[in-house]
Write an enzyme that holds these catalytic residues in place. Structure first.
Site, PDB file in Angstrom:
ATOM      1  N   ARG A   1       0.846  -1.211   0.000  1.00 23.35           N
ATOM      2  CA  ARG A   1       0.000   0.000   0.000  1.00 23.35           C
ATOM      3  C   ARG A   1       0.878   1.257   0.000  1.00 23.35           C
ATOM      4  O   ARG A   1       0.562   2.266  -0.602  1.00 23.35           O
ATOM      5  CB  ARG A   1      -0.972  -0.003   1.190  1.00 23.35           C
ATOM      6  CG  ARG A   1      -1.793   1.263   1.293  1.00 23.35           C
ATOM      7  CD  ARG A   1      -3.081   1.137   2.105  1.00 23.35           C
ATOM      8  NE  ARG A   1      -2.973   0.384   3.322  1.00 23.35           N
ATOM      9  CZ  ARG A   1      -2.304   0.769   4.422  1.00 23.35           C
ATOM     10  NH1 ARG A   1      -1.686   1.944   4.431  1.00 23.35           N
ATOM     11  NH2 ARG A   1      -2.258   0.005   5.484  1.00 23.35           N
TER      12      ARG A   1
ATOM     13  N   TYR B   1     -16.354  15.366 -18.099  1.00 20.14           N
ATOM     14  CA  TYR B   1     -16.701  13.949 -18.069  1.00 20.14           C
ATOM     15  C   TYR B   1     -17.736  13.738 -16.952  1.00 20.14           C
ATOM     16  O   TYR B   1     -17.617  14.301 -15.856  1.00 20.14           O
ATOM     17  CB  TYR B   1     -15.437  13.098 -17.852  1.00 20.14           C
ATOM     18  CG  TYR B   1     -15.784  11.725 -17.369  1.00 20.14           C
ATOM     19  CD1 TYR B   1     -16.698  10.936 -18.074  1.00 20.14           C
ATOM     20  CD2 TYR B   1     -15.261  11.222 -16.189  1.00 20.14           C
ATOM     21  CE1 TYR B   1     -17.072   9.689 -17.614  1.00 20.14           C
ATOM     22  CE2 TYR B   1     -15.625   9.969 -15.726  1.00 20.14           C
ATOM     23  CZ  TYR B   1     -16.541   9.214 -16.438  1.00 20.14           C
ATOM     24  OH  TYR B   1     -16.922   7.986 -15.976  1.00 20.14           O
TER      25      TYR B   1
ATOM     26  N   ASP C   1      -7.048  17.619 -16.449  1.00 19.30           N
ATOM     27  CA  ASP C   1      -7.330  16.249 -16.868  1.00 19.30           C
ATOM     28  C   ASP C   1      -6.871  16.120 -18.323  1.00 19.30           C
ATOM     29  O   ASP C   1      -7.455  16.716 -19.228  1.00 19.30           O
ATOM     30  CB  ASP C   1      -8.846  15.999 -16.749  1.00 19.30           C
ATOM     31  CG  ASP C   1      -9.232  14.580 -17.140  1.00 19.30           C
ATOM     32  OD1 ASP C   1      -8.485  13.939 -17.897  1.00 19.30           O
ATOM     33  OD2 ASP C   1     -10.310  14.132 -16.699  1.00 19.30           O
TER      34      ASP C   1
ATOM     35  N   LYS D   1      -7.350   4.669 -20.521  1.00 21.09           N
ATOM     36  CA  LYS D   1      -7.561   5.072 -21.924  1.00 21.09           C
ATOM     37  C   LYS D   1      -6.263   4.901 -22.743  1.00 21.09           C
ATOM     38  O   LYS D   1      -5.765   3.808 -22.835  1.00 21.09           O
ATOM     39  CB  LYS D   1      -8.078   6.511 -21.954  1.00 21.09           C
ATOM     40  CG  LYS D   1      -9.223   6.801 -20.961  1.00 21.09           C
ATOM     41  CD  LYS D   1     -10.492   6.070 -21.325  1.00 21.09           C
ATOM     42  CE  LYS D   1     -11.722   6.507 -20.552  1.00 21.09           C
ATOM     43  NZ  LYS D   1     -11.672   6.594 -19.116  1.00 21.09           N
TER      44      LYS D   1
HETATM   45  C1  LIG Z   1     -11.897  12.810 -19.334  1.00 22.60           C
HETATM   46  C2  LIG Z   1     -11.971  11.679 -18.323  1.00 22.60           C
HETATM   47  N1  LIG Z   1     -11.373  11.833 -17.133  1.00 22.60           N
HETATM   48  C3  LIG Z   1     -11.422  10.871 -16.209  1.00 22.60           C
HETATM   49  C4  LIG Z   1     -12.072   9.690 -16.435  1.00 22.60           C
HETATM   50  C5  LIG Z   1     -12.117   8.658 -15.351  1.00 22.60           C
HETATM   51  O1  LIG Z   1     -11.278   7.567 -15.646  1.00 22.60           O
HETATM   52  P1  LIG Z   1     -11.546   6.085 -15.128  1.00 22.60           P
HETATM   53  O2  LIG Z   1     -12.668   5.526 -15.894  1.00 22.60           O
HETATM   54  O3  LIG Z   1     -10.231   5.412 -15.359  1.00 22.60           O
HETATM   55  O4  LIG Z   1     -11.890   6.185 -13.690  1.00 22.60           O
HETATM   56  C6  LIG Z   1     -12.714   9.486 -17.659  1.00 22.60           C
HETATM   57  C7  LIG Z   1     -13.444   8.243 -17.982  1.00 22.60           C
HETATM   58  O5  LIG Z   1     -13.817   7.432 -17.218  1.00 22.60           O
HETATM   59  C8  LIG Z   1     -12.659  10.515 -18.616  1.00 22.60           C
HETATM   60  O6  LIG Z   1     -13.284  10.397 -19.783  1.00 22.60           O
HETATM   61  N1  LIG Z   2     -21.026   3.751 -15.811  1.00 20.22           N
HETATM   62  C1  LIG Z   2     -19.820   4.532 -15.807  1.00 20.22           C
HETATM   63  C2  LIG Z   2     -19.632   5.196 -17.125  1.00 20.22           C
HETATM   64  C3  LIG Z   2     -18.178   5.335 -17.454  1.00 20.22           C
HETATM   65  S1  LIG Z   2     -17.843   6.427 -18.799  1.00 20.22           S
HETATM   66  C4  LIG Z   2     -16.149   6.111 -19.152  1.00 20.22           C
HETATM   67  C5  LIG Z   2     -15.417   7.143 -19.932  1.00 20.22           C
HETATM   68  N2  LIG Z   2     -14.903   8.184 -19.133  1.00 20.22           N
HETATM   69  C6  LIG Z   2     -16.139   7.748 -21.083  1.00 20.22           C
HETATM   70  O1  LIG Z   2     -16.173   8.987 -21.219  1.00 20.22           O
HETATM   71  O2  LIG Z   2     -16.628   6.997 -21.911  1.00 20.22           O
HETATM   72  C7  LIG Z   2     -19.913   5.553 -14.724  1.00 20.22           C
HETATM   73  O3  LIG Z   2     -20.986   5.728 -14.134  1.00 20.22           O
HETATM   74  O4  LIG Z   2     -18.908   6.186 -14.366  1.00 20.22           O
END
Ligand SMILES: Cc1ncc(COP(=O)(O)O)c(C=O)c1O
Ligand SMILES: N[C@@H](CCSC[C@H](N)C(=O)O)C(=O)O
Length: 450
Positions: A87, A139, A213, A238
């Site tokens: 951890r 997001y 981000d 991603k």
């Molecule tokens: C722009 C952006 N930031 C952060 C996240 C969060 O990443 P994660 O899905 O790995 O938690 C996402 C998608 O989920 C995203 O599209």
């Molecule tokens: N059910 C998920 C959806 C994740 S979206 C993942 C990604 N960032 C995108 O933009 O496609 C949630 O509730 O987070």
């Protein structure tokens, strides 16, 4: 050693135990791994740096070994080991963190269990009463976490159009503790001027941090720390990993005090990336350039194809993007996510469902192409009223382009557009987008930058 091999080398000085100084409670903290390699450690072109790593284990392993262990033997009763508990630190994770620090132009990188985990760690630096300034196109998960912090954590969150620096200046003040930016934004692909907003933030409150981000571009295409940001974070789920086989989050900083604060949270909450996922992410990062260049060139062709047939396309690789110049002043490419509108939610749904090569999935940055309707999928956690207030078109389709053959992707999309009735076919067999916007005015919300 019993097999006749030489004794393993002693841990190098650079790996010697370091004690984090950031201490929220006034107590000593457990040991943290030494800071990641310094930003100036980058010596070669990015294609080389992505695959080149210094050092190895005692056997010269070419692939970073996976230290699948929770705890580590110590050399004395008072500790003395390089690591004590996964951890708090693990050699596989440290190896990845140093590699990422190098490619993100950072002094220190930290890896956690998801992109949202990264944002959670960052926002735990805030205290009740602190103000956060952020965008109106974010997001969905980011929006959800910020909403939770404002209802449960006493944080005041200002959502403004971050493409307009004056609107940002209008809410900045001495209580601003953090400015949180996405650029390009997900899913409206708006571009935010990082240097201007970073300057304005630090003028309003020198102690405020600007967090960016960078998920939509990855360090291959944009380095927010070089543009004035204090913290950059990404979903490693991603582009960085690229195969949708793991969840990860990456945070990178240049200020030691911020890095120590972030490490304190990661160690305290236990969200550090597992050894196996650290190894997988390390493997993915090495191919970032070849994957993303192919994805981006496919995305450019698809964006041009859709635009040439009359669709309103959002992609910063198109000269028609209203912030094309600004984007190119900050980034080295447009990425592989684009969105377009049809003017009719039902038509959009039919296109998404008619596509075959394009999987109906959330996420992006993977080798295979995805299609989605953000308002119903990735951004469904933003309620319909807020989506409307923020001018998010319900019919918007997001394309996340992979490394397949561009002609195959275009053929499949063309067939889906025709099958969905989104285009007018001419007698010569070519087609153009139908003017469906007028047919469903309630569902087409204006977006003032377009
Ligand atoms: C722009 C952006 N930031 C952060 C996240 C969060 O990443 P994660 O899905 O790995 O938690 C996402 C998608 O989920 C995203 O599209
Ligand atoms: N059910 C998920 C959806 C994740 S979206 C993942 C990604 N960032 C995108 O933009 O496609 C949630 O509730 O987070």
């Amino acid at each position: 050693m019993s097999d006749g091999r030489p004794d393993p080398p002693k841990p190098s000085q650079s790996l010697s135990r370091a004690f984090a100084k950031f201490d929220l409670d006034g107590h000593d903290l457990p040991p943290s791994p030494a800071p990641s390699s310094p930003r100036n450690g980058k010596r070669y072109a990015i294609a080389t740096e992505l695959v080149y790593t210094e050092g190895s284990d005692q056997y010269g392993a070419s692939s970073t070994p996976i230290y699948q262990t929770a705890t580590f033997k110590q050399t004395s009763g008072s500790g003395g080991g390089e690591y004590d508990y996964t951890r708090s630190g693990n050699p596989t994770r440290t190896h990845l963190e140093r590699h990422l620090a190098k490619i993100m132009n950072a002094e220190r990188a930290l890896v956690v269990s998801s992109g949202m985990g990264a944002l959670d760690v960052i926002t735990r630096l805030l205290k009740p009463g602190d103000e956060v300034v952020t965008g109106d196109d974010l997001y969905g998960g980011t929006n959800r976490l910020l909403k939770f912090l404002s209802t449960h954590g006493g944080i005041i969150v200002h959502h403004v159009d971050t493409t307009n620096a004056d609107k940002v200046r209008g809410v900045l003040g001495t209580k601003t503790a953090m400015v949180l930016l996405e650029t390009p934004t997900n899913p409206l692909i708006k571009i935010v001027d990082i240097p201007t907003i970073a300057r304005a933030t630090h003028e309003a409150n020198p102690a405020a941090v600007v967090a960016v981000d960078n998920t939509m571009l990855s360090p291959l295409l944009q380095n927010p720390l070089d543009l004035g940001a204090d913290i950059v974070y990404e979903s490693g789920t991603k582009y960085l990993s690229g195969h949708h086989d793991l969840m990860a989050g990456v945070i990178a900083v240049n200020k030691a005090s911020i890095g120590e604060g972030l490490f304190f949270v990661i160690n305290s909450t236990g969200c550090g990336l597992s050894p196996f996922d650290s190894w997988l992410l390390m493997r993915g990062v090495k191919t970032l350039k070849v994957r993303l260049e192919q994805q981006q060139s496919n995305a450019q062709r698809i964006a041009e194809f859709l635009e040439s047939h009359g669709f309103k396309v959002r992609y910063p690789g198109l000269p028609s993007h209203p912030q094309y110049q600004l984007h190119n002043s900050m980034a080295r490419g447009a990425g592989a996510v684009l969105s377009f509108e049809t003017g009719d939610t039902n038509v959009s749904e039919r296109i998404v469902e008619a596509a075959r090569l394009w999987a109906i999935s959330v996420s992006f940055g993977c080798v295979n192409s995805l299609i989605s309707m953000p308002c119903r999928m990735s951004h469904a956690s933003i309620d319909a009223k807020t989506r409307q207030e923020r001018a998010m078109p319900e019919d918007i389709i997001r394309l996340c382009v992979g490394i397949e053959d561009a002609d195959d992707l275009i053929d499949d999309l063309s067939r889906a557009l025709v099958q969905a009735g989104a285009v007018n076919l001419t007698t010569e067999g070519s087609f153009s987008a139908k003017d469906l916007g007028e047919a469903s005015p309630k569902e087409t919300v204006s977006n003032d930058i377009y």
